[in-house]
Write a protein that holds these residues in place. Structure first.
Motif, PDB file in Angstrom:
ATOM      1  N   HIS A  98      11.358  47.219   3.640  1.00 52.83           N
ATOM      2  CA  HIS A  98      10.723  46.217   4.447  1.00 52.83           C
ATOM      3  C   HIS A  98       9.392  45.702   3.948  1.00 52.83           C
ATOM      4  CE1 HIS A  98      10.813  43.639   7.937  1.00 52.83           C
ATOM      5  NE2 HIS A  98       9.453  43.733   8.139  1.00 52.83           N
ATOM      6  N   PHE A  99       8.578  46.467   3.660  1.00 54.14           N
ATOM      7  CA  PHE A  99       7.099  45.997   3.448  1.00 54.14           C
ATOM      8  C   PHE A  99       6.732  45.980   2.086  1.00 54.14           C
ATOM      9  CE2 PHE A  99       6.636  47.488   8.028  1.00 54.14           C
ATOM     10  CZ  PHE A  99       6.315  46.249   8.529  1.00 54.14           C
ATOM     11  N   LEU A 100       7.442  46.645   1.331  1.00 51.48           N
ATOM     12  CA  LEU A 100       7.242  46.723  -0.422  1.00 51.48           C
ATOM     13  C   LEU A 100       8.077  45.794  -1.135  1.00 51.48           C
ATOM     14  CD1 LEU A 100       6.043  50.441  -0.875  1.00 51.48           C
ATOM     15  CD2 LEU A 100       4.764  48.648  -0.621  1.00 51.48           C
ATOM     16  N   ARG A 101       8.905  44.997  -0.759  1.00 54.71           N
ATOM     17  CA  ARG A 101       9.620  44.270  -1.541  1.00 54.71           C
ATOM     18  C   ARG A 101       8.901  43.434  -2.881  1.00 54.71           C
ATOM     19  NH1 ARG A 101      15.197  44.010  -0.712  1.00 54.71           N
ATOM     20  NH2 ARG A 101      15.759  44.547   1.250  1.00 54.71           N
ATOM     21  N   HIS A 102       7.787  43.248  -2.685  1.00 55.53           N
ATOM     22  CA  HIS A 102       6.933  42.588  -3.616  1.00 55.53           C
ATOM     23  C   HIS A 102       6.761  43.282  -4.634  1.00 55.53           C
ATOM     24  CE1 HIS A 102       4.120  44.298  -1.125  1.00 55.53           C
ATOM     25  NE2 HIS A 102       3.313  44.395  -2.373  1.00 55.53           N
TER      26      HIS A 102
END
Length: 186
Positions: free
Chosen positions: A77-81
């Motif tokens: 969810h939070f590290l897609r970048h």
């Protein structure tokens, strides 16, 4: 305090195991015809066998459903970048979590009979919730195997959108249902 004379069937899969009581004596009677060491050893062995499986099951499930699998979801969810690092971390953590959950599930199925008639209802609820959570968890890698691949710089296809709803929705549902399952189990 009292001294109970009876038998415990260590092969019995229902936990907590029932003791068939033959007689109850005053505590001062001790274990007749058995040395105190042997009497204590028998009780300790029964306790170690029962508690060992409970602790192993609980430890594996708390580690997998309480820490690893939610961590893998949060990474996705939070590290897609951080492409492709997020995906490699997500996959490795989820595989590890599912393997630990499978181990805990096998222990539960082979050592506990929470669905047996007369078993206490809280353990049965834990068992039903645990089965639902585990089945959803085991379906996630199968679901991931069949995902429609996204093409970079192109809009998502309808199949990809539906797949994402199913994969993410069922994953979050399993994680959320794991919380009360763990609470009831502990």
């Amino acid at each position: 305090r009292a001294t109970g004379i009876g038998t415990v069937d260590l092969n019995e899969k229902i936990f907590p195991r029932k003791i068939i009581t033959k007689s109850i004596l005053p505590a001062s009677a001790g274990c007749p015809n058995i040395t105190t060491d042997a009497c204590s050893l028998t009780n300790a062995q029964a306790s170690i066998v029962a508690n060992g499986w409970v602790i192993a099951h609980g430890s594996l499930m708390i580690t997998s459903w309480g820490f690893l699998l939610p961590a893998g979801v949060l990474i996705a969810h939070f590290l897609r970048h951080r492409d492709p690092t997020w995906f490699l971390l997500h996959r490795a953590i989820q595989i590890t979590g599912i393997i630990l959950a499978l181990s805990g599930f096998i222990i539960a199925v082979t050592n506990f009979s929470v669905f047996a008639p007369g078993y206490y209802s809280v353990a049965q609820i834990h068992g039903y919730f645990g089965c639902v959570v585990t089945i959803i968890g085991f379906l996630q890698p199968i679901n991931a195997f069949f995902r429609p691949h996204a093409v970079k710089d192109e809009p998502k296809t309808a199949k990809r959108k539906y797949w994402e709803y199913l994969h993410k929705g069922s994953g979050w549902f399993a994680i959320v249902l794991a919380v009360p399952t763990i609470c009831i189990g502990t």
